[in-house]
Motif scaffolding. Structure first.
Motif, PDB file in Angstrom:
ATOM      1  N   LEU A 144       0.847  -1.182   0.000  1.00 56.31           N
ATOM      2  CA  LEU A 144       0.000   0.000   0.000  1.00 56.31           C
ATOM      3  C   LEU A 144       0.885   1.235   0.000  1.00 56.31           C
ATOM      4  N   LYS A 145       0.552   2.212  -0.823  1.00 56.88           N
ATOM      5  CA  LYS A 145       1.308   3.461  -0.870  1.00 56.88           C
ATOM      6  C   LYS A 145       0.516   4.518  -0.107  1.00 56.88           C
ATOM      7  N   ILE A 146       0.997   4.843   1.089  1.00 58.73           N
ATOM      8  CA  ILE A 146       0.310   5.760   1.989  1.00 58.73           C
ATOM      9  C   ILE A 146       1.090   7.063   2.039  1.00 58.73           C
ATOM     10  N   SER A 147       0.392   8.180   1.772  1.00 56.61           N
ATOM     11  CA  SER A 147       1.012   9.503   1.836  1.00 56.61           C
ATOM     12  C   SER A 147       0.339  10.324   2.921  1.00 56.61           C
ATOM     13  N   LEU A 148       1.130  11.110   3.601  1.00 57.71           N
ATOM     14  CA  LEU A 148       0.627  12.009   4.628  1.00 57.71           C
ATOM     15  C   LEU A 148       1.186  13.390   4.334  1.00 57.71           C
ATOM     16  N   ILE A 189      -4.053  18.474   7.989  1.00 60.37           N
ATOM     17  CA  ILE A 189      -3.421  17.165   7.851  1.00 60.37           C
ATOM     18  C   ILE A 189      -4.294  16.343   6.909  1.00 60.37           C
ATOM     19  N   CYS A 190      -3.654  15.684   5.952  1.00 59.37           N
ATOM     20  CA  CYS A 190      -4.390  14.955   4.925  1.00 59.37           C
ATOM     21  C   CYS A 190      -3.713  13.610   4.678  1.00 59.37           C
ATOM     22  N   LEU A 191      -4.515  12.542   4.603  1.00 55.84           N
ATOM     23  CA  LEU A 191      -4.030  11.188   4.386  1.00 55.84           C
ATOM     24  C   LEU A 191      -4.485  10.714   3.019  1.00 55.84           C
ATOM     25  N   PHE A 192      -3.529  10.192   2.236  1.00 54.96           N
ATOM     26  CA  PHE A 192      -3.797   9.691   0.901  1.00 54.96           C
ATOM     27  C   PHE A 192      -3.448   8.211   0.828  1.00 54.96           C
ATOM     28  N   LEU A 193      -4.214   7.463   0.070  1.00 62.86           N
ATOM     29  CA  LEU A 193      -3.938   6.062  -0.211  1.00 62.86           C
ATOM     30  C   LEU A 193      -3.938   5.924  -1.726  1.00 62.86           C
ATOM     31  N   PHE A 194      -2.772   5.596  -2.299  1.00 68.90           N
ATOM     32  CA  PHE A 194      -2.596   5.538  -3.753  1.00 68.90           C
ATOM     33  C   PHE A 194      -3.042   6.843  -4.414  1.00 68.90           C
ATOM     34  N   LYS A 195      -2.642   7.994  -3.861  1.00 65.85           N
ATOM     35  CA  LYS A 195      -2.938   9.332  -4.362  1.00 65.85           C
ATOM     36  C   LYS A 195      -4.423   9.684  -4.351  1.00 65.85           C
ATOM     37  N   ILE A 196      -5.213   8.944  -3.605  1.00 66.21           N
ATOM     38  CA  ILE A 196      -6.631   9.242  -3.422  1.00 66.21           C
ATOM     39  C   ILE A 196      -6.813   9.730  -1.992  1.00 66.21           C
ATOM     40  N   LYS A 197      -7.408  10.913  -1.848  1.00 64.22           N
ATOM     41  CA  LYS A 197      -7.577  11.489  -0.519  1.00 64.22           C
ATOM     42  C   LYS A 197      -8.554  10.655   0.295  1.00 64.22           C
ATOM     43  N   VAL A 198      -8.091  10.146   1.444  1.00 59.70           N
ATOM     44  CA  VAL A 198      -8.909   9.321   2.317  1.00 59.70           C
ATOM     45  C   VAL A 198      -9.523  10.169   3.424  1.00 59.70           C
TER      46      VAL A 198
END
Length: 186
Positions: A20-24, A37-46
């Protein structure tokens, strides 16, 4: 059994093994004690939250809801988080880590000196991290405002980890916590 039914377990296994590619992404403004603060999973905002730090609590807001969180830490919770973090640290792969900041102290000399110190400290940390994680992309982007007082900070980090590693780390941390509690009670 029909051969297409084999696709379901194969898909589940692939999802568990595929990382999983998780971005914060996070920002913080010291003058207003607020940020996003924003959390992304595969460049999709979660998830995303706009937060404000007040005396004794943190106010979290997004489009749908507004929450007030009071943070009181139990020492047992901190031990659980620490052990789980140590288990995940070796399994997670840092892909990118970028720091952006805008600094101004009202005086050009002090702003330049503090900006240079922050750059130096971040680059030492990134060099140490790059020795342990050679495939990570890292960078520091600074803007020094010489004639005004401002301190804005933003960061972007991307980590990849598989679900199997997360579950394994969770199980190992539970086992280690139970061992610690048995050893401490004797």
């Amino acid at each position: 059994m029909h051969p297409l039914y084999y696709l379901i377990p194969a898909a589940i296994i692939l999802i568990c093994i595929f990382p999983l590619k998780i971005s914060l992404r996070a920002t913080f403004d010291l003058s207003t004690l607020s940020g996003v603060i924003c959390l992304f999973l595969f460049k999709i905002k979660v998830r995303y939250y706009i937060y404000e730090i007040k005396k004794g609590y943190i106010l979290l807001k997004n489009k749908k809801q507004r929450k007030i969180k009071e943070f009181e830490f139990d020492p047992r919770q901190l031990v659980v988080i620490k052990i789980f973090k140590e288990q995940l640290r070796d399994k997670a792969r840092v892909k990118e880590l970028f720091v952006f900041y805008n600094l101004g102290l009202g005086d050009a000399f002090r702003s330049a000196m503090v900006g240079g110190f922050i750059n130096n400290a971040l680059l030492v940390y990134f060099t140490n991290l790059k020795n342990r994680r050679p495939t990570a992309s890292m960078g520091v982007y600074d803007t020094i405002s010489y004639n005004r007082e401002v301190f804005e900070f933003a960061g972007k980090g991307t980590v990849s980890i598989s679900l199997v590693d997360v579950v394994y780390s969770l199980i190992m941390s539970v086992i280690l916590i139970k061992r610690l509690s048995k050893g401490g009670s004797k």
